[in-house]
Design a protein around this motif. Structure first.
Motif, short mmCIF file in Angstrom:
data_model
loop_
_atom_site.label_atom_id
_atom_site.label_comp_id
_atom_site.label_asym_id
_atom_site.label_seq_id
_atom_site.Cartn_x
_atom_site.Cartn_y
_atom_site.Cartn_z
N LYS A 213 9.25 4.82 -2.82
CA LYS A 213 10.09 4.89 -1.63
C LYS A 213 9.19 5.14 -0.42
O LYS A 213 8.39 6.08 -0.42
CB LYS A 213 11.13 6.00 -1.77
N ILE A 214 9.32 4.32 0.60
CA ILE A 214 8.49 4.46 1.79
C ILE A 214 9.06 5.53 2.70
O ILE A 214 10.25 5.52 3.04
CB ILE A 214 8.41 3.12 2.56
N GLU A 215 8.22 6.50 3.04
CA GLU A 215 8.63 7.56 3.95
C GLU A 215 8.63 7.00 5.38
O GLU A 215 7.58 6.78 5.97
CB GLU A 215 7.68 8.75 3.84
N ASN A 216 9.82 6.78 5.89
CA ASN A 216 9.96 6.06 7.16
C ASN A 216 10.96 6.76 8.06
O ASN A 216 11.99 7.26 7.61
CB ASN A 216 10.43 4.63 6.88
N ASN A 217 10.67 6.81 9.36
CA ASN A 217 11.60 7.43 10.30
C ASN A 217 11.99 6.48 11.43
O ASN A 217 12.43 6.90 12.49
CB ASN A 217 10.99 8.72 10.88
N PRO B 31 -7.91 -2.22 -1.34
CA PRO B 31 -6.60 -2.57 -0.77
C PRO B 31 -6.59 -3.98 -0.17
O PRO B 31 -7.46 -4.34 0.61
CB PRO B 31 -6.40 -1.51 0.32
N VAL B 32 -5.58 -4.75 -0.57
CA VAL B 32 -5.36 -6.07 0.03
C VAL B 32 -3.94 -6.18 0.57
O VAL B 32 -3.50 -7.27 0.95
CB VAL B 32 -5.64 -7.19 -0.98
N HIS B 33 -3.21 -5.06 0.57
CA HIS B 33 -1.86 -5.01 1.12
C HIS B 33 -1.80 -3.96 2.23
O HIS B 33 -2.58 -3.01 2.24
CB HIS B 33 -0.84 -4.61 0.04
N MET B 34 -0.87 -4.13 3.13
CA MET B 34 -0.66 -3.12 4.16
C MET B 34 -0.01 -1.87 3.56
O MET B 34 0.85 -1.96 2.69
CB MET B 34 0.25 -3.65 5.27
N GLY B 35 -0.45 -0.72 4.03
CA GLY B 35 0.29 0.52 3.80
C GLY B 35 1.22 0.75 4.98
O GLY B 35 1.20 0.00 5.97
N TYR B 36 2.04 1.81 4.90
CA TYR B 36 3.03 2.03 5.96
C TYR B 36 2.38 2.22 7.32
O TYR B 36 2.89 1.73 8.34
CB TYR B 36 3.91 3.23 5.62
N GLY C 85 0.80 -1.22 0.00
CA GLY C 85 0.00 0.00 0.00
C GLY C 85 0.83 1.26 0.00
O GLY C 85 0.28 2.37 -0.12
N GLY C 86 2.15 1.13 0.11
CA GLY C 86 3.04 2.28 0.06
C GLY C 86 2.78 3.27 1.18
O GLY C 86 2.44 2.90 2.31
N ASN C 87 2.95 4.54 0.87
CA ASN C 87 2.76 5.60 1.86
C ASN C 87 1.30 5.99 2.04
O ASN C 87 0.97 6.78 2.92
CB ASN C 87 3.55 6.85 1.43
N THR C 88 0.43 5.45 1.19
CA THR C 88 -0.97 5.85 1.21
C THR C 88 -1.63 5.46 2.53
O THR C 88 -1.49 4.33 3.00
CB THR C 88 -1.75 5.18 0.06
N SER C 89 -2.33 6.42 3.10
CA SER C 89 -3.13 6.14 4.29
C SER C 89 -4.56 5.95 3.81
O SER C 89 -5.15 6.84 3.21
CB SER C 89 -3.04 7.30 5.28
N PHE C 90 -5.13 4.78 4.04
CA PHE C 90 -6.45 4.50 3.51
C PHE C 90 -7.32 3.83 4.56
O PHE C 90 -6.84 3.25 5.52
CB PHE C 90 -6.37 3.61 2.25
N ASP C 91 -8.61 3.93 4.33
CA ASP C 91 -9.60 3.27 5.18
C ASP C 91 -10.28 2.22 4.32
O ASP C 91 -10.96 2.53 3.35
CB ASP C 91 -10.62 4.29 5.68
#
Length: 365
Positions: free
Chosen positions: A346-350, A318-323, A172-178
């Motif tokens: 690229k996953i925005e990750n800290n 969506p059937v995959h996890m997002g970040y 799901g990448g960086n997308t935040s979804f419901d």
């Protein structure tokens, strides 16, 4: 011990991960990719011929579509997976180890004193598993395609586990979804089209997402005419009790019997890769119906052609996890290092535990 990324990081497909230690060489998944001129994992013949075990998380092409290529290049090891994955993959091979279904959450299979695997259902499709491999005093988790939010498929949730390395789906990448919002959008679109006396075609994968989308219309099954191809109809009637959270009550009409009247049509060919489904799509377009794609579309497929020419709609299911969902998994488990795969972006990750990895990266465990 090393982990080599033969495919899957920073790309959607070709998922394949090679673990090499002093005593074993193990491959997890062997997928193909359609968005690249070279579709197979980046493995040499020497690497392939040294592999003793191939673990398959599930049967989808991007996880198991290169197994015949692997066999053709000298793989002689044992393939380990669920019975359903073996059947769905259609791979002709003699050496299989079939894992029994977990009775209560996690199950364990021992190969030797130095190698065992804990596994559970991943919530992605019938037959899909996650694996926690333990050998040479190290532990490596592979989530496969993982979802705790599936409306249909059971999931043995990842919780309270430790791993030196965790390879986690982040398709799901960086997308935040419901997920509920996405389900509502698809359901509303289809019902509105039917209200307007139109045909709706939903091309879906053979296994997985399709049954979840069909389930969206269980409450309307008496008013809607729903037609399924034989692969999907079999899944709806077989009722995989070990994998499904619920039973289905939708009347089954076979797609071959559809006579052109307004209806909801499901075809198990998400990329419209064969002539029959292409012809079906063209017929629906000719009758001024709607085509709805609900997942990843590969470049230069007929599905891609229809989308680029504004002849179809895209409503993601969506059937995959997002970040954001990956972070929830990280909070419930203890993973020393983490690799995210299945996303071309690229996953925005800290988080310090998340390691940057690309195709052909070699990492020390």
């Amino acid at each position: 011990m090393n982990l080599y990324i033969a495919g899957g990081c920073n790309e959607h497909g070709r998922n394949s991960f090679l673990i090499t230690g002093d005593s074993y060489s193990i491959l997890v998944d062997c997928g193909a990719i359609e968005d690249d001129s070279y579709c197979y994992p980046y493995l040499t013949k020497q690497q392939i011929q040294s592999i003793q075990f191939l673990f398959l998380t599930h049967s989808h092409k991007d996880h198991a579509g290169a197994v015949n290529w692997l066999i053709g290049n000298g793989f002689q090891g044992i393939i380990i997976c669920s019975e359903e994955t073996r059947q769905q993959s259609l791979i002709k091979y003699s050496q299989w180890q079939i894992l029994s279904l977990p009775v209560q959450n996690y199950n364990r299979f021992t190969i030797s004193d130095n190698l065992y695997v804990t596994y559970g259902k991943s919530g992605h499709c019938v037959g899909s598993l996650w694996y926690l491999l333990n050998f040479e005093n190290k532990s490596i988790l592979f989530s496969g395609d993982y979802s705790e939010e599936s409306s249909i498929y059971k999931c043995d949730k990842l919780s309270g586990l430790y791993a030196d390395f965790a390879v986690l789906d982040c398709g799901g990448g960086n997308t935040s979804f419901d997920n509920q919002d996405n389900r509502t959008a698809i359901r509303s679109f289809v019902l509105e089209s039917i209200k307007n006396n139109k045909i709706v075609l939903l091309p879906v994968p053979k296994y997985g997402r399709g049954t979840e989308i069909i389930d969206l219309f269980q409450d309307e099954c008496e008013e809607l005419s729903i037609y399924l191809d034989e692969i999907l109809a079999c899944q709806m009637t077989k009722q995989y009790k070990s994998w499904y959270k619920k039973t289905f009550s939708i009347p089954i009409n076979l797609l071959n019997n559809w006579n052109g009247v307004p209806a909801v049509l499901f075809a198990s060919d998400a990329q419209l890769s064969n002539d029959c489904t292409q012809a079906l799509a063209n017929k629906v377009i000719g009758l001024k119906g709607d085509i709805v794609f609900t997942g990843h579309i590969y470049k230069n497929t007929y599905s891609d052609f229809l989308i680029r020419n504004n002849m179809a709609n895209v409503l993601d299911y969506p059937v995959h996890m997002g970040y954001s969902q990956v972070v929830k998994i990280l909070k419930k488990n203890s993973f020393r290092k983490v690799i995210l795969y299945h996303s071309p972006e690229k996953i925005e990750n800290n988080r310090e535990s998340v390691v940057e990895a690309t195709v052909r990266s070699k990492l020390s465990i």
